[in-house]
Design a protein around this motif. Structure first.
Motif, PDB file in Angstrom:
ATOM      1  N   VAL A 319       0.773  -1.207  -0.285  1.00  0.00           N
ATOM      2  CA  VAL A 319       0.235   0.029   0.035  1.00  0.00           C
ATOM      3  C   VAL A 319       0.914   1.315  -0.129  1.00  0.00           C
ATOM      4  O   VAL A 319       1.870   1.329   0.812  1.00  0.00           O
ATOM      5  N   HIS A 320       0.529   2.081  -0.966  1.00  0.00           N
ATOM      6  CA  HIS A 320       1.401   3.419  -1.115  1.00  0.00           C
ATOM      7  C   HIS A 320       0.520   4.620  -0.770  1.00  0.00           C
ATOM      8  O   HIS A 320      -0.709   4.741  -1.428  1.00  0.00           O
ATOM      9  N   GLU A 321       0.833   5.607   0.258  1.00  0.00           N
ATOM     10  CA  GLU A 321      -0.236   6.444   0.566  1.00  0.00           C
ATOM     11  C   GLU A 321       0.356   7.865  -0.384  1.00  0.00           C
ATOM     12  O   GLU A 321       1.316   8.103  -0.493  1.00  0.00           O
ATOM     13  N   LEU A 322      -0.708   8.221  -0.908  1.00  0.00           N
ATOM     14  CA  LEU A 322      -0.300   9.326  -2.083  1.00  0.00           C
ATOM     15  C   LEU A 322      -0.587  10.693  -1.538  1.00  0.00           C
ATOM     16  O   LEU A 322      -0.197  11.716  -2.059  1.00  0.00           O
ATOM     17  N   GLN A 323      -1.522  11.050  -0.759  1.00  0.00           N
ATOM     18  CA  GLN A 323      -1.957  12.438  -0.351  1.00  0.00           C
ATOM     19  C   GLN A 323      -1.973  12.761   0.968  1.00  0.00           C
ATOM     20  O   GLN A 323      -1.766  13.614   1.555  1.00  0.00           O
ATOM     21  N   ASP A 324      -2.320  11.508   1.904  1.00  0.00           N
ATOM     22  CA  ASP A 324      -2.405  12.151   3.424  1.00  0.00           C
ATOM     23  C   ASP A 324      -1.100  12.776   3.973  1.00  0.00           C
ATOM     24  O   ASP A 324      -0.134  12.117   3.649  1.00  0.00           O
ATOM     25  N   ASN A 325      -1.077  13.665   4.830  1.00  0.00           N
ATOM     26  CA  ASN A 325       0.022  14.317   5.372  1.00  0.00           C
ATOM     27  C   ASN A 325      -0.093  14.409   6.999  1.00  0.00           C
ATOM     28  O   ASN A 325      -1.176  14.063   7.435  1.00  0.00           O
ATOM     29  N   GLN A 326       0.957  14.884   7.419  1.00  0.00           N
ATOM     30  CA  GLN A 326       1.002  15.085   8.982  1.00  0.00           C
ATOM     31  C   GLN A 326      -0.228  16.257   9.174  1.00  0.00           C
ATOM     32  O   GLN A 326      -0.240  17.281   8.359  1.00  0.00           O
ATOM     33  N   ARG A 327      -1.108  16.174  10.068  1.00  0.00           N
ATOM     34  CA  ARG A 327      -2.206  17.090  10.437  1.00  0.00           C
ATOM     35  C   ARG A 327      -1.951  17.905  11.601  1.00  0.00           C
ATOM     36  O   ARG A 327      -1.301  17.694  12.317  1.00  0.00           O
ATOM     37  N   VAL A 328      -2.515  19.196  11.246  1.00  0.00           N
ATOM     38  CA  VAL A 328      -2.674  20.190  12.561  1.00  0.00           C
ATOM     39  C   VAL A 328      -3.935  20.078  13.180  1.00  0.00           C
ATOM     40  O   VAL A 328      -4.715  20.001  12.421  1.00  0.00           O
ATOM     41  N   ILE A 329      -3.863  20.263  14.521  1.00  0.00           N
ATOM     42  CA  ILE A 329      -5.125  20.173  15.004  1.00  0.00           C
ATOM     43  C   ILE A 329      -5.055  21.242  16.043  1.00  0.00           C
ATOM     44  O   ILE A 329      -4.304  21.757  16.621  1.00  0.00           O
ATOM     45  N   TYR A 330      -6.083  22.071  15.906  1.00  0.00           N
ATOM     46  CA  TYR A 330      -6.520  23.551  16.703  1.00  0.00           C
ATOM     47  C   TYR A 330      -7.259  23.282  17.798  1.00  0.00           C
ATOM     48  O   TYR A 330      -8.315  22.703  17.794  1.00  0.00           O
ATOM     49  N   PHE A 331      -6.918  23.845  18.881  1.00  0.00           N
ATOM     50  CA  PHE A 331      -7.757  23.628  20.182  1.00  0.00           C
ATOM     51  C   PHE A 331      -7.734  25.105  20.942  1.00  0.00           C
ATOM     52  O   PHE A 331      -6.739  25.834  20.960  1.00  0.00           O
ATOM     53  N   GLN A 332      -8.395  25.233  22.059  1.00  0.00           N
ATOM     54  CA  GLN A 332      -8.327  26.162  22.986  1.00  0.00           C
ATOM     55  C   GLN A 332      -8.821  25.501  24.340  1.00  0.00           C
ATOM     56  O   GLN A 332      -9.626  24.729  24.418  1.00  0.00           O
ATOM     57  N   PHE A 333      -8.586  26.315  25.654  1.00  0.00           N
ATOM     58  CA  PHE A 333      -8.981  26.033  26.711  1.00  0.00           C
ATOM     59  C   PHE A 333     -10.394  26.533  26.704  1.00  0.00           C
ATOM     60  O   PHE A 333     -10.685  27.681  26.533  1.00  0.00           O
TER      61      PHE A 333
END
Length: 396
Positions: A319-333
Protein backbone atom coordinates in the motif's frame (compact mmCIF):
# COMPACT_ATOMS: atom_id res chain seq x y z
CA UNK A 1 -1.71 19.13 -33.05
CA UNK A 2 0.94 21.85 -32.88
CA UNK A 3 4.28 21.73 -31.07
CA UNK A 4 2.91 24.18 -28.51
CA UNK A 5 -0.02 21.84 -27.80
CA UNK A 6 2.36 18.93 -27.28
CA UNK A 7 4.52 20.93 -24.84
CA UNK A 8 1.44 22.07 -22.93
CA UNK A 9 0.22 18.48 -22.64
CA UNK A 10 3.64 17.33 -21.44
CA UNK A 11 3.79 20.05 -18.80
CA UNK A 12 0.32 19.08 -17.57
CA UNK A 13 1.30 15.40 -17.41
CA UNK A 14 4.44 16.14 -15.41
CA UNK A 15 2.50 18.36 -12.98
CA UNK A 16 -0.19 15.69 -12.53
CA UNK A 17 2.37 12.95 -11.93
CA UNK A 18 4.17 15.09 -9.37
CA UNK A 19 0.91 15.82 -7.54
CA UNK A 20 0.04 12.12 -7.36
CA UNK A 21 3.41 10.48 -6.79
CA UNK A 22 5.37 12.97 -4.69
CA UNK A 23 4.21 13.29 -1.08
CA UNK A 24 3.47 16.78 0.09
CA UNK A 25 5.96 18.01 2.66
CA UNK A 26 4.65 19.59 5.83
CA UNK A 27 7.01 22.21 7.28
CA UNK A 28 8.38 21.01 10.64
CA UNK A 29 10.19 24.15 11.81
CA UNK A 30 7.33 25.04 14.15
CA UNK A 31 6.21 21.49 14.83
CA UNK A 32 4.96 21.08 18.40
CA UNK A 33 3.60 18.18 20.37
CA UNK A 34 0.37 18.36 22.33
CA UNK A 35 2.33 18.11 25.57
CA UNK A 36 4.60 21.03 24.64
CA UNK A 37 1.71 23.29 23.69
CA UNK A 38 -0.30 22.40 26.79
CA UNK A 39 2.60 23.16 29.13
CA UNK A 40 3.76 26.32 27.37
CA UNK A 41 0.25 27.76 27.48
CA UNK A 42 0.04 27.30 31.27
CA UNK A 43 3.52 28.22 32.39
CA UNK A 44 6.53 29.99 30.88
CA UNK A 45 9.48 31.74 32.56
CA UNK A 46 7.74 31.97 35.94
CA UNK A 47 4.76 33.81 34.43
CA UNK A 48 1.82 31.49 34.84
CA UNK A 49 -0.52 31.21 31.82
CA UNK A 50 1.68 33.47 29.72
CA UNK A 51 0.35 31.63 26.67
CA UNK A 52 -3.23 32.49 27.67
CA UNK A 53 -3.74 36.27 27.94
CA UNK A 54 -7.25 35.74 29.35
CA UNK A 55 -9.69 36.65 30.72
CA UNK A 56 -10.41 33.28 32.32
CA UNK A 57 -13.26 31.34 33.77
CA UNK A 58 -13.18 30.85 37.57
CA UNK A 59 -11.40 27.49 37.74
CA UNK A 60 -8.78 28.25 35.07
CA UNK A 61 -8.34 31.68 36.66
CA UNK A 62 -7.45 30.04 40.00
CA UNK A 63 -4.82 27.89 38.29
CA UNK A 64 -3.32 30.84 36.42
CA UNK A 65 -3.14 32.93 39.61
CA UNK A 66 -1.51 30.23 41.73
CA UNK A 67 2.04 30.41 40.40
CA UNK A 68 4.34 28.37 38.20
CA UNK A 69 3.85 24.67 37.81
CA UNK A 70 4.00 21.58 35.61
CA UNK A 71 1.49 19.24 34.04
CA UNK A 72 1.22 15.87 32.38
CA UNK A 73 -1.58 14.93 30.05
CA UNK A 74 -2.82 12.45 27.51
CA UNK A 75 -3.46 13.58 23.95
CA UNK A 76 -6.36 13.41 21.56
CA UNK A 77 -5.56 10.59 19.13
CA UNK A 78 -8.28 9.25 16.88
CA UNK A 79 -7.39 6.64 14.27
CA UNK A 80 -9.17 7.47 11.00
CA UNK A 81 -7.56 4.97 8.65
CA UNK A 82 -10.92 3.29 8.09
CA UNK A 83 -9.80 0.42 5.86
CA UNK A 84 -11.81 -2.34 7.55
CA UNK A 85 -15.03 -1.69 5.63
CA UNK A 86 -13.29 -1.80 2.24
CA UNK A 87 -11.41 -4.97 3.14
CA UNK A 88 -14.63 -6.75 4.09
CA UNK A 89 -16.25 -5.89 0.75
CA UNK A 90 -13.21 -6.76 -1.35
CA UNK A 91 -12.96 -10.07 0.49
CA UNK A 92 -16.63 -10.67 -0.26
CA UNK A 93 -16.15 -10.06 -3.99
CA UNK A 94 -13.12 -12.32 -3.96
CA UNK A 95 -15.22 -15.07 -2.39
CA UNK A 96 -17.65 -14.72 -5.28
CA UNK A 97 -14.80 -15.56 -7.62
CA UNK A 98 -13.01 -18.19 -5.52
CA UNK A 99 -12.33 -21.31 -7.51
CA UNK A 100 -13.23 -19.60 -10.79
CA UNK A 101 -12.24 -22.07 -13.49
CA UNK A 102 -10.68 -24.39 -10.94
CA UNK A 103 -12.31 -27.67 -11.59
CA UNK A 104 -15.77 -26.27 -12.21
CA UNK A 105 -16.10 -24.73 -8.77
CA UNK A 106 -18.01 -21.72 -10.15
CA UNK A 107 -21.48 -23.18 -9.73
CA UNK A 108 -20.61 -24.89 -6.44
CA UNK A 109 -19.63 -21.57 -4.92
CA UNK A 110 -22.78 -19.82 -6.04
CA UNK A 111 -21.25 -17.33 -8.46
CA UNK A 112 -24.59 -17.03 -10.25
CA UNK A 113 -27.86 -15.73 -8.83
CA UNK A 114 -28.65 -14.32 -5.41
CA UNK A 115 -26.35 -14.78 -2.44
CA UNK A 116 -26.58 -13.63 1.18
CA UNK A 117 -23.58 -13.36 3.47
CA UNK A 118 -22.54 -12.38 6.97
CA UNK A 119 -19.19 -12.23 8.72
CA UNK A 120 -17.70 -10.95 11.95
CA UNK A 121 -14.14 -10.01 12.77
CA UNK A 122 -11.86 -9.02 15.61
CA UNK A 123 -8.83 -6.75 15.26
CA UNK A 124 -6.03 -6.19 17.74
CA UNK A 125 -4.21 -2.93 16.97
CA UNK A 126 -1.17 -1.41 18.68
CA UNK A 127 0.31 2.03 18.15
CA UNK A 128 3.60 2.78 19.85
CA UNK A 129 4.58 6.00 21.59
CA UNK A 130 6.06 8.56 19.18
CA UNK A 131 7.21 12.16 19.39
CA UNK A 132 3.79 13.57 18.51
CA UNK A 133 1.34 10.95 19.84
CA UNK A 134 1.16 8.94 23.07
CA UNK A 135 0.28 5.63 21.43
CA UNK A 136 -2.52 3.27 22.35
CA UNK A 137 -3.83 -0.31 22.29
CA UNK A 138 -7.18 -0.88 20.60
CA UNK A 139 -9.55 -3.85 20.24
CA UNK A 140 -12.20 -3.73 17.52
CA UNK A 141 -15.18 -6.02 17.06
CA UNK A 142 -17.07 -5.68 13.79
CA UNK A 143 -19.14 -7.38 11.18
CA UNK A 144 -20.98 -7.06 7.90
CA UNK A 145 -24.23 -8.39 6.46
CA UNK A 146 -25.28 -8.03 2.85
CA UNK A 147 -26.75 -9.45 -0.32
CA UNK A 148 -25.62 -9.43 -3.92
CA UNK A 149 -26.78 -10.75 -7.26
CA UNK A 150 -24.64 -12.11 -10.07
CA UNK A 151 -25.82 -11.69 -13.65
CA UNK A 152 -24.74 -14.82 -15.44
CA UNK A 153 -21.35 -14.77 -13.79
CA UNK A 154 -20.36 -11.66 -15.80
CA UNK A 155 -21.30 -8.92 -13.32
CA UNK A 156 -22.26 -8.65 -9.65
CA UNK A 157 -24.10 -5.89 -7.78
CA UNK A 158 -24.56 -5.81 -4.01
CA UNK A 159 -25.35 -3.80 -0.91
CA UNK A 160 -23.79 -4.34 2.53
CA UNK A 161 -24.00 -2.82 5.98
CA UNK A 162 -20.93 -2.70 8.25
CA UNK A 163 -20.83 -2.18 12.00
CA UNK A 164 -17.84 -1.97 14.34
CA UNK A 165 -17.02 -0.96 17.89
CA UNK A 166 -13.50 -0.08 19.03
CA UNK A 167 -12.30 0.29 22.61
CA UNK A 168 -8.83 1.69 23.23
CA UNK A 169 -6.48 2.68 26.02
CA UNK A 170 -3.85 5.39 25.65
CA UNK A 171 -0.38 4.42 26.78
CA UNK A 172 1.30 6.09 29.80
CA UNK A 173 -2.06 6.29 31.58
CA UNK A 174 -3.37 8.85 29.09
CA UNK A 175 -7.00 7.72 29.29
CA UNK A 176 -9.37 5.74 27.08
CA UNK A 177 -11.42 6.14 23.93
CA UNK A 178 -14.35 4.40 22.25
CA UNK A 179 -15.47 4.52 18.60
CA UNK A 180 -18.64 3.12 17.03
CA UNK A 181 -18.99 3.02 13.23
CA UNK A 182 -21.95 2.36 10.90
CA UNK A 183 -21.34 2.02 7.16
CA UNK A 184 -23.61 1.19 4.20
CA UNK A 185 -21.61 0.32 1.06
CA UNK A 186 -22.73 -0.21 -2.53
CA UNK A 187 -20.40 -2.44 -4.50
CA UNK A 188 -20.10 -4.33 -7.75
CA UNK A 189 -17.82 -6.31 -10.01
CA UNK A 190 -17.59 -6.74 -13.77
CA UNK A 191 -15.70 -9.32 -15.83
CA UNK A 192 -14.94 -7.66 -19.19
CA UNK A 193 -12.94 -10.69 -20.34
CA UNK A 194 -12.34 -14.23 -19.08
CA UNK A 195 -10.33 -14.19 -15.83
CA UNK A 196 -10.17 -10.36 -15.84
CA UNK A 197 -12.23 -8.46 -13.26
CA UNK A 198 -12.81 -4.92 -12.02
CA UNK A 199 -14.28 -4.32 -8.53
CA UNK A 200 -15.89 -1.03 -7.53
CA UNK A 201 -17.26 0.25 -4.23
CA UNK A 202 -18.65 3.46 -2.77
CA UNK A 203 -19.83 4.04 0.77
CA UNK A 204 -20.40 6.28 3.74
CA UNK A 205 -19.35 5.75 7.36
CA UNK A 206 -20.78 7.46 10.43
CA UNK A 207 -18.51 7.38 13.48
CA UNK A 208 -19.36 8.26 17.09
CA UNK A 209 -16.30 9.08 19.21
CA UNK A 210 -15.98 9.13 23.00
CA UNK A 211 -12.66 10.22 24.54
CA UNK A 212 -11.69 10.24 28.22
CA UNK A 213 -8.43 12.23 28.40
CA UNK A 214 -6.58 11.62 31.65
CA UNK A 215 -4.14 14.24 32.94
CA UNK A 216 -2.57 15.69 36.08
CA UNK A 217 -1.41 19.16 37.12
CA UNK A 218 0.56 20.59 40.01
CA UNK A 219 1.77 24.06 40.96
CA UNK A 220 2.26 26.15 44.08
CA UNK A 221 -1.45 26.59 44.74
CA UNK A 222 -3.25 23.87 42.79
CA UNK A 223 -2.72 20.12 42.82
CA UNK A 224 -4.71 17.86 40.44
CA UNK A 225 -3.13 14.40 40.85
CA UNK A 226 -5.47 12.61 38.43
CA UNK A 227 -8.33 14.11 36.46
CA UNK A 228 -10.35 13.04 33.43
CA UNK A 229 -11.79 15.29 30.75
CA UNK A 230 -14.66 13.69 28.86
CA UNK A 231 -15.47 14.46 25.23
CA UNK A 232 -17.94 13.22 22.62
CA UNK A 233 -18.09 13.98 18.92
CA UNK A 234 -19.11 12.54 15.56
CA UNK A 235 -17.42 11.96 12.25
CA UNK A 236 -18.42 11.37 8.64
CA UNK A 237 -16.36 9.51 6.08
CA UNK A 238 -16.93 9.15 2.34
CA UNK A 239 -15.04 6.52 0.41
CA UNK A 240 -14.71 5.04 -3.04
CA UNK A 241 -12.42 2.46 -4.57
CA UNK A 242 -11.60 0.60 -7.75
CA UNK A 243 -9.61 -2.64 -7.90
CA UNK A 244 -8.68 -4.88 -10.81
CA UNK A 245 -6.96 -8.19 -11.27
CA UNK A 246 -6.35 -11.12 -13.54
CA UNK A 247 -6.52 -14.81 -12.57
CA UNK A 248 -4.24 -17.39 -14.14
CA UNK A 249 -5.81 -20.83 -13.79
CA UNK A 250 -3.86 -24.09 -13.80
CA UNK A 251 -6.06 -27.01 -12.88
CA UNK A 252 -7.34 -26.35 -9.37
CA UNK A 253 -4.85 -23.55 -8.72
CA UNK A 254 -5.81 -19.90 -9.28
CA UNK A 255 -3.33 -17.03 -8.89
CA UNK A 256 -2.83 -13.57 -10.26
CA UNK A 257 -1.87 -9.92 -9.76
CA UNK A 258 -4.03 -7.24 -8.10
CA UNK A 259 -3.96 -3.44 -8.37
CA UNK A 260 -6.27 -0.84 -6.87
CA UNK A 261 -6.94 2.71 -5.72
CA UNK A 262 -8.86 3.88 -2.63
CA UNK A 263 -10.00 7.40 -1.77
CA UNK A 264 -11.31 8.41 1.68
CA UNK A 265 -12.32 11.78 3.06
CA UNK A 266 -12.92 11.99 6.79
CA UNK A 267 -14.44 14.84 8.82
CA UNK A 268 -14.57 15.00 12.64
CA UNK A 269 -16.87 17.57 14.23
CA UNK A 270 -15.60 20.12 16.75
CA UNK A 271 -16.33 19.44 20.42
CA UNK A 272 -15.67 20.66 23.94
CA UNK A 273 -14.55 18.48 26.85
CA UNK A 274 -16.46 18.25 30.12
CA UNK A 275 -14.81 18.28 33.55
CA UNK A 276 -14.42 20.18 36.81
CA UNK A 277 -10.80 21.42 36.87
CA UNK A 278 -10.67 24.33 34.41
CA UNK A 279 -8.19 22.51 32.15
CA UNK A 280 -10.82 21.11 29.77
CA UNK A 281 -10.19 21.75 26.08
CA UNK A 282 -12.27 22.59 23.02
CA UNK A 283 -11.12 21.14 19.67
CA UNK A 284 -11.74 22.55 16.20
CA UNK A 285 -13.21 20.51 13.38
CA UNK A 286 -10.76 18.05 11.85
CA UNK A 287 -10.35 16.91 8.26
CA UNK A 288 -8.32 14.14 6.68
CA UNK A 289 -8.01 12.98 3.06
CA UNK A 290 -6.33 9.74 2.00
CA UNK A 291 -5.63 8.40 -1.48
CA UNK A 292 -3.82 5.06 -1.63
CA UNK A 293 -2.67 2.69 -4.32
CA UNK A 294 -2.30 -1.06 -3.81
CA UNK A 295 -0.27 -3.64 -5.74
CA UNK A 296 -0.33 -7.28 -4.77
CA UNK A 297 -1.01 -10.88 -5.59
CA UNK A 298 -3.61 -13.50 -4.68
CA UNK A 299 -3.64 -17.29 -4.86
CA UNK A 300 -6.11 -20.07 -4.02
CA UNK A 301 -6.58 -23.80 -4.62
CA UNK A 302 -9.81 -25.83 -4.78
CA UNK A 303 -9.46 -29.21 -3.03
CA UNK A 304 -12.31 -31.73 -3.24
CA UNK A 305 -13.06 -33.69 -0.05
CA UNK A 306 -15.77 -36.00 1.19
CA UNK A 307 -17.72 -33.14 2.82
CA UNK A 308 -17.22 -30.41 0.22
CA UNK A 309 -14.68 -28.26 -1.58
CA UNK A 310 -11.94 -26.73 0.59
CA UNK A 311 -10.38 -23.56 -0.83
CA UNK A 312 -7.25 -22.32 1.00
CA UNK A 313 -6.14 -18.86 -0.11
CA UNK A 314 -3.44 -16.26 0.48
CA UNK A 315 -2.92 -12.63 -0.44
CA UNK A 316 -0.28 -9.94 -0.01
CA UNK A 317 -0.33 -6.28 -1.03
CA UNK A 318 1.86 -3.20 -0.89
CA UNK A 319 0.00 0.00 0.00
CA UNK A 320 1.32 3.43 -0.98
CA UNK A 321 -0.15 6.62 0.46
CA UNK A 322 -0.34 9.38 -2.16
CA UNK A 323 -2.06 12.23 -0.34
CA UNK A 324 -2.39 12.01 3.45
CA UNK A 325 0.04 14.22 5.40
CA UNK A 326 0.86 15.30 8.93
CA UNK A 327 -2.20 17.09 10.29
CA UNK A 328 -2.50 20.19 12.44
CA UNK A 329 -5.16 20.14 15.20
CA UNK A 330 -6.37 23.43 16.70
CA UNK A 331 -7.77 23.74 20.22
CA UNK A 332 -8.30 26.16 23.09
CA UNK A 333 -9.06 25.97 26.80
CA UNK A 334 -12.81 25.98 27.46
CA UNK A 335 -12.40 28.53 30.29
CA UNK A 336 -10.07 30.78 28.32
CA UNK A 337 -12.62 33.51 27.60
CA UNK A 338 -10.09 35.28 25.40
CA UNK A 339 -10.27 32.34 22.98
CA UNK A 340 -6.51 31.91 22.46
CA UNK A 341 -6.19 29.38 19.62
CA UNK A 342 -3.43 26.80 20.08
CA UNK A 343 -2.19 24.06 17.74
CA UNK A 344 -0.26 20.81 17.71
CA UNK A 345 0.68 18.23 15.10
CA UNK A 346 -0.08 14.55 14.63
CA UNK A 347 2.39 11.95 13.41
CA UNK A 348 3.57 12.09 9.81
CA UNK A 349 1.87 9.14 8.04
CA UNK A 350 4.09 6.44 6.56
CA UNK A 351 4.02 6.36 2.77
CA UNK A 352 4.39 2.59 2.40
CA UNK A 353 3.20 -0.44 4.31
CA UNK A 354 1.93 -3.98 3.66
CA UNK A 355 -1.08 -6.23 4.23
CA UNK A 356 -0.92 -10.01 4.12
CA UNK A 357 -3.61 -12.59 4.72
CA UNK A 358 -4.42 -16.30 4.67
CA UNK A 359 -7.77 -18.02 4.87
CA UNK A 360 -9.90 -20.98 3.94
CA UNK A 361 -13.42 -21.43 2.51
CA UNK A 362 -15.41 -24.64 2.87
CA UNK A 363 -18.03 -25.12 0.13
CA UNK A 364 -20.79 -27.41 1.41
CA UNK A 365 -23.73 -28.94 -0.49
CA UNK A 366 -26.82 -26.73 -0.59
CA UNK A 367 -24.96 -23.46 -1.18
CA UNK A 368 -23.53 -23.03 2.34
CA UNK A 369 -19.95 -21.75 2.57
CA UNK A 370 -18.37 -21.00 5.97
CA UNK A 371 -14.99 -19.26 5.86
CA UNK A 372 -12.14 -18.05 8.06
CA UNK A 373 -9.43 -15.44 7.40
CA UNK A 374 -6.42 -14.00 9.20
CA UNK A 375 -4.95 -10.65 8.13
CA UNK A 376 -1.72 -8.95 9.25
CA UNK A 377 -0.88 -5.27 8.81
CA UNK A 378 2.86 -4.57 9.01
CA UNK A 379 5.72 -2.39 7.82
CA UNK A 380 4.21 0.79 9.33
CA UNK A 381 6.36 2.66 11.82
CA UNK A 382 5.18 2.13 15.42
CA UNK A 383 1.92 0.44 14.30
CA UNK A 384 0.79 -3.17 13.87
CA UNK A 385 -2.48 -5.08 13.78
CA UNK A 386 -3.93 -8.57 13.47
CA UNK A 387 -7.47 -9.31 12.24
CA UNK A 388 -9.44 -12.56 12.50
CA UNK A 389 -12.61 -13.04 10.43
CA UNK A 390 -15.25 -15.77 10.40
CA UNK A 391 -18.37 -15.80 8.26
CA UNK A 392 -21.01 -17.67 6.28
CA UNK A 393 -22.31 -17.32 2.75
CA UNK A 394 -25.63 -18.72 1.50
CA UNK A 395 -26.17 -18.98 -2.27
CA UNK A 396 -29.51 -19.53 -4.01
Amino acid sequence: MTTRDVLTALRFGVALAAALLLPAVTPSAQAQTFQDVFLNALSSDSITCQGLPGPYGPRLGAICAAGTGAAGTGSLSIDTRGEAEEQRILKRLRERRDGGGAGGADDAMGLRGLSLFASSDYESFEKGVTRFEPGYDRDTWGGVVGADYSFGGRATVGLAFNYSRAAGTFKRQGGTFDTTAYSPILYGSVLPAPNLFVDLLAGYTRRDYTVARRYNFANTGVDIPAAVAHGDTNGNEFKTGVHAGYDFVAGRLTAGPRVGFNFRENHIDSYAERGDTGLELEYDRQHRTSFTSTVGAFGSMAISTGIGVVVPQATIEWVHELQDNQRVIYFQFVEDLGGTRLRFQTDTPDRDYFNAGVGVVLVLPGGLSPFFNFRQFFGYRAQSSRTFTVGLRVAF
